[in-house]
Design a protein around this motif. Sequence first.
Motif, PDB file in Angstrom:
ATOM      1  N   ILE A   1       0.778  -1.272  -0.160  1.00  0.00           N
ATOM      2  CA  ILE A   1      -0.052   0.036   0.119  1.00  0.00           C
ATOM      3  C   ILE A   1       0.815   1.259   0.021  1.00  0.00           C
ATOM      4  O   ILE A   1       1.558   1.374   0.787  1.00  0.00           O
ATOM      5  N   ILE A   2       0.750   1.928  -0.880  1.00  0.00           N
ATOM      6  CA  ILE A   2       1.673   3.097  -1.153  1.00  0.00           C
ATOM      7  C   ILE A   2       0.995   4.594  -1.112  1.00  0.00           C
ATOM      8  O   ILE A   2      -0.020   4.738  -1.273  1.00  0.00           O
TER       9      ILE A   2
ATOM     10  N   TRP B   1       1.044   9.072  -2.046  1.00  0.00           N
ATOM     11  CA  TRP B   1       1.084   9.760  -3.209  1.00  0.00           C
ATOM     12  C   TRP B   1       1.976  10.761  -3.431  1.00  0.00           C
ATOM     13  O   TRP B   1       1.715  11.637  -4.375  1.00  0.00           O
TER      14      TRP B   1
ATOM     15  N   ALA C   1      -2.087   4.816  -4.109  1.00  0.00           N
ATOM     16  CA  ALA C   1      -2.961   5.997  -3.414  1.00  0.00           C
ATOM     17  C   ALA C   1      -3.907   6.226  -4.234  1.00  0.00           C
ATOM     18  O   ALA C   1      -3.997   6.651  -5.451  1.00  0.00           O
ATOM     19  N   GLU C   2      -5.249   6.593  -3.669  1.00  0.00           N
ATOM     20  CA  GLU C   2      -6.393   6.930  -4.455  1.00  0.00           C
ATOM     21  C   GLU C   2      -6.275   8.594  -5.239  1.00  0.00           C
ATOM     22  O   GLU C   2      -6.983   8.730  -5.900  1.00  0.00           O
TER      23      GLU C   2
ATOM     24  N   GLY D   1      -8.838   4.019   0.662  1.00  0.00           N
ATOM     25  CA  GLY D   1      -7.927   3.309   1.748  1.00  0.00           C
ATOM     26  C   GLY D   1      -8.707   2.180   2.486  1.00  0.00           C
ATOM     27  O   GLY D   1      -8.316   1.231   2.630  1.00  0.00           O
TER      28      GLY D   1
ATOM     29  N   LEU E   1      -3.051   1.441  12.006  1.00  0.00           N
ATOM     30  CA  LEU E   1      -4.079   0.569  11.735  1.00  0.00           C
ATOM     31  C   LEU E   1      -4.019  -0.618  10.959  1.00  0.00           C
ATOM     32  O   LEU E   1      -4.549  -1.761  11.094  1.00  0.00           O
ATOM     33  N   ILE E   2      -2.601  -0.465   9.997  1.00  0.00           N
ATOM     34  CA  ILE E   2      -2.346  -1.880   9.319  1.00  0.00           C
ATOM     35  C   ILE E   2      -1.616  -2.730  10.308  1.00  0.00           C
ATOM     36  O   ILE E   2      -2.251  -3.984  10.034  1.00  0.00           O
TER      37      ILE E   2
ATOM     38  N   GLY F   1      -7.593  -0.752   0.734  1.00  0.00           N
ATOM     39  CA  GLY F   1      -6.382  -0.982   1.828  1.00  0.00           C
ATOM     40  C   GLY F   1      -6.570  -1.921   2.797  1.00  0.00           C
ATOM     41  O   GLY F   1      -5.848  -2.642   3.196  1.00  0.00           O
ATOM     42  N   ALA F   2      -7.698  -1.505   3.316  1.00  0.00           N
ATOM     43  CA  ALA F   2      -7.914  -1.961   4.751  1.00  0.00           C
ATOM     44  C   ALA F   2      -8.195  -3.696   4.652  1.00  0.00           C
ATOM     45  O   ALA F   2      -7.462  -4.514   5.277  1.00  0.00           O
TER      46      ALA F   2
ATOM     47  N   GLY G   1       2.881   5.503   4.365  1.00  0.00           N
ATOM     48  CA  GLY G   1       2.087   6.450   4.540  1.00  0.00           C
ATOM     49  C   GLY G   1       2.145   7.003   6.089  1.00  0.00           C
ATOM     50  O   GLY G   1       3.033   7.008   6.517  1.00  0.00           O
ATOM     51  N   SER G   2       0.969   7.451   6.613  1.00  0.00           N
ATOM     52  CA  SER G   2       0.948   8.016   7.782  1.00  0.00           C
ATOM     53  C   SER G   2       1.251   7.105   8.948  1.00  0.00           C
ATOM     54  O   SER G   2       0.887   6.152   8.831  1.00  0.00           O
TER      55      SER G   2
ATOM     56  N   PHE H   1       3.774  -1.162   3.960  1.00  0.00           N
ATOM     57  CA  PHE H   1       2.960  -0.008   3.647  1.00  0.00           C
ATOM     58  C   PHE H   1       3.846   1.168   4.104  1.00  0.00           C
ATOM     59  O   PHE H   1       4.843   1.250   4.787  1.00  0.00           O
TER      60      PHE H   1
ATOM     61  N   VAL I   1      -2.214   5.585   9.892  1.00  0.00           N
ATOM     62  CA  VAL I   1      -2.786   4.436   9.251  1.00  0.00           C
ATOM     63  C   VAL I   1      -1.757   3.337   9.540  1.00  0.00           C
ATOM     64  O   VAL I   1      -2.189   1.937   9.505  1.00  0.00           O
TER      65      VAL I   1
ATOM     66  N   LYS J   1      -1.686  -1.481  -3.943  1.00  0.00           N
ATOM     67  CA  LYS J   1      -2.906  -0.596  -3.944  1.00  0.00           C
ATOM     68  C   LYS J   1      -2.188   0.896  -3.835  1.00  0.00           C
ATOM     69  O   LYS J   1      -1.745   1.204  -3.009  1.00  0.00           O
TER      70      LYS J   1
HETATM   71  P1  ADP Z   1      -2.375  10.396   3.802  1.00  0.00           P
HETATM   72  O1  ADP Z   1      -2.890  10.667   5.272  1.00  0.00           O
HETATM   73  O2  ADP Z   1      -0.917  11.414   3.781  1.00  0.00           O
HETATM   74  O3  ADP Z   1      -3.165  10.568   2.734  1.00  0.00           O
HETATM   75  P2  ADP Z   1      -2.370   7.710   4.344  1.00  0.00           P
HETATM   76  O4  ADP Z   1      -1.553   7.139   5.249  1.00  0.00           O
HETATM   77  O5  ADP Z   1      -3.807   7.912   4.667  1.00  0.00           O
HETATM   78  O6  ADP Z   1      -1.606   9.061   3.884  1.00  0.00           O
HETATM   79  O7  ADP Z   1      -2.620   6.934   2.846  1.00  0.00           O
HETATM   80  C1  ADP Z   1      -1.430   6.024   2.416  1.00  0.00           C
HETATM   81  C2  ADP Z   1      -2.151   4.934   1.847  1.00  0.00           C
HETATM   82  O8  ADP Z   1      -2.777   4.229   2.844  1.00  0.00           O
HETATM   83  C3  ADP Z   1      -2.902   5.401   0.539  1.00  0.00           C
HETATM   84  O9  ADP Z   1      -2.748   4.385  -0.376  1.00  0.00           O
HETATM   85  C4  ADP Z   1      -4.295   5.082   1.320  1.00  0.00           C
HETATM   86  O10 ADP Z   1      -5.383   4.727   0.308  1.00  0.00           O
HETATM   87  C5  ADP Z   1      -4.135   3.765   2.338  1.00  0.00           C
HETATM   88  N1  ADP Z   1      -4.870   3.869   3.336  1.00  0.00           N
HETATM   89  C6  ADP Z   1      -5.465   4.670   3.972  1.00  0.00           C
HETATM   90  N2  ADP Z   1      -6.206   4.179   5.166  1.00  0.00           N
HETATM   91  C7  ADP Z   1      -6.093   2.834   5.104  1.00  0.00           C
HETATM   92  C8  ADP Z   1      -6.603   1.840   5.864  1.00  0.00           C
HETATM   93  N3  ADP Z   1      -7.670   2.136   6.780  1.00  0.00           N
HETATM   94  N4  ADP Z   1      -6.117   0.782   5.561  1.00  0.00           N
HETATM   95  C9  ADP Z   1      -5.306   0.386   4.853  1.00  0.00           C
HETATM   96  N5  ADP Z   1      -4.811   1.533   3.682  1.00  0.00           N
HETATM   97  C10 ADP Z   1      -5.404   2.653   4.000  1.00  0.00           C
END
Ligand code: ADP
Length: 498
Positions: A169-170, A172, A198-199, A229, A256-257, A233-234, A249-250, A247, A253, A196
């Motif tokens: 999961i990557i 943006w 980023a959207e 996500g 949560l992963i 992603g989940a 990202g933030s 993964f 999240v 997956k």
């Molecule tokens: P940002 O907050 O900077 O947009 P995120 O950490 O939300 O970064 O997003 C990074 C990636 O994690 C994206 O591909 C997003 O779709 C995915 N993502 C966001 N929420 C979830 C989740 N609950 N479970 C898995 N993947 C997620």
Amino acid sequence: MSSQLQAHPGATAFAARQHSMLIGGQWVQAAHGKTFETHDPATGEVLAVLPAGDSEDIDRAVKTARAALEHPSWRDMHPAQRGKLIHKLGDLILEHADELATLETLDNGKPFAVARAADIPLAADLFHYMAGWATKLNGGTISLSVPYMPDSKFHAYTLREPIGVVGQIIPWNFPLLMAAWKLGPALTTGCTVVLKPAEQTPLSALRLGELIQEAGFPDGVVNIVTGLGEDAGAPLAAHPDVDKIAFTGSTDVGKLIVHAAADNLKKVSLELGGKSPNLLFDDADMAAAVPGVANAVFFNQGQVCCAGSRLYVQDKVYDEVLQGMSDVAKSVKVGNGLDPETDMGPLTSQEQLDRVTGYLSIGEQEGARTVTGGNRIGSRGYFVEPTILADTDHNMRVVQEEIFGPVISVAPFKDVEDLTRKANDSHYGLAAGVWTKDLSKAHRAAAAIKAGTVWVNCFNVFDAALPFGGFKQSGWGREMGAEVLENYLQVKAVTIQI
Ligand code: ADP
């Protein structure tokens, strides 16, 4: 803003087409037929319509990846051949560099020149570097002396095997490069993947999917599911037949992963947020250090997990550095990334604009002194001014929290002990910078800083051979270098009595 926009026609045509996801070598729509839109960050207008994958699509992709993992065309492929395919993919990226760089600009907003000079060649380099590892994933032999079998002899060795089906999961901020960082090591170790993107920025990953097919990877080795996500992603992170999740990202999240991965105890690697300190000593080469610390936070609109967003300047040169940085910030041309004159593009999304302007208000309320910037630019697109907040206090939110925009907090320091304490007083530990001509000081600081990367007299220097990742809540494991391979391999010990 100038209107001299230069877009690669192949990229604009690609963005406008009807998009599909790659599952098992087929380009398909989401099982439930749902779609979502992306927006051009420079205008806010709709850029593309993508399939909105959900748990059913993820399940389909995971089954396909499992079948591809067991299929002789991939399982029994000689590592040298695997390496050749990966190398070819790197070549194809370079062949399509202008088109891919334009896709990054359209999707993410970053200047074309930056994507063309950094994102795209770095992505190609990553595949070229990883291609070489395919033939070097050797185990070892081990001498045994088993106390309760004193008269037995053994031949024991280790095998390093692919970990299996990997979910990736990557984010943006560097869409193609993050796909490369993830796919490169997975492919060289013989894993199969469900990716997956980023959207906000799925286009370059989908174009990469076409290049993966052109390179000749067997169907199902790489599957690409677009979607939100929570919806795509989940379920990937939670899927019981995924062996590993990687993964970027933030940090929120990332947590949560980890929870989602707990059910089947899949392996997890995480590359998360940062609030990287930059330490500028008064004996630094100011001509290099001043633009260096400014670009450490302004590069990629500050949307960089390792951005040098906390600057500490030795008191003697504090005013001089602030003045120099302010000059740099004012000279930055902010505009549409397709305009060749542009140094800094828009932020990537409305959410990002809200987040960054929110922090600008927080900084003001907290009493930081705005030296330069501090505002949104215009009302169309997601542009903000490069911003310098001076005289910040260590406990301010703008010093403690990741802003993920072109905003730097600057504070003076006198005492090096206190500096080190402040630099390390963070939940994060991704990167840091040190600027000094004194070699001993540089080495002492590099040793004292709790971060996965320390740059001395430079910043944001990346190479496929350098491991990258975080201490503390900045992540688990490393990307790139030899280190990343451990994320994708299992070690098997084989013991033969002889
Ligand atoms: P940002 O907050 O900077 O947009 P995120 O950490 O939300 O970064 O997003 C990074 C990636 O994690 C994206 O591909 C997003 O779709 C995915 N993502 C966001 N929420 C979830 C989740 N609950 N479970 C898995 N993947 C997620």
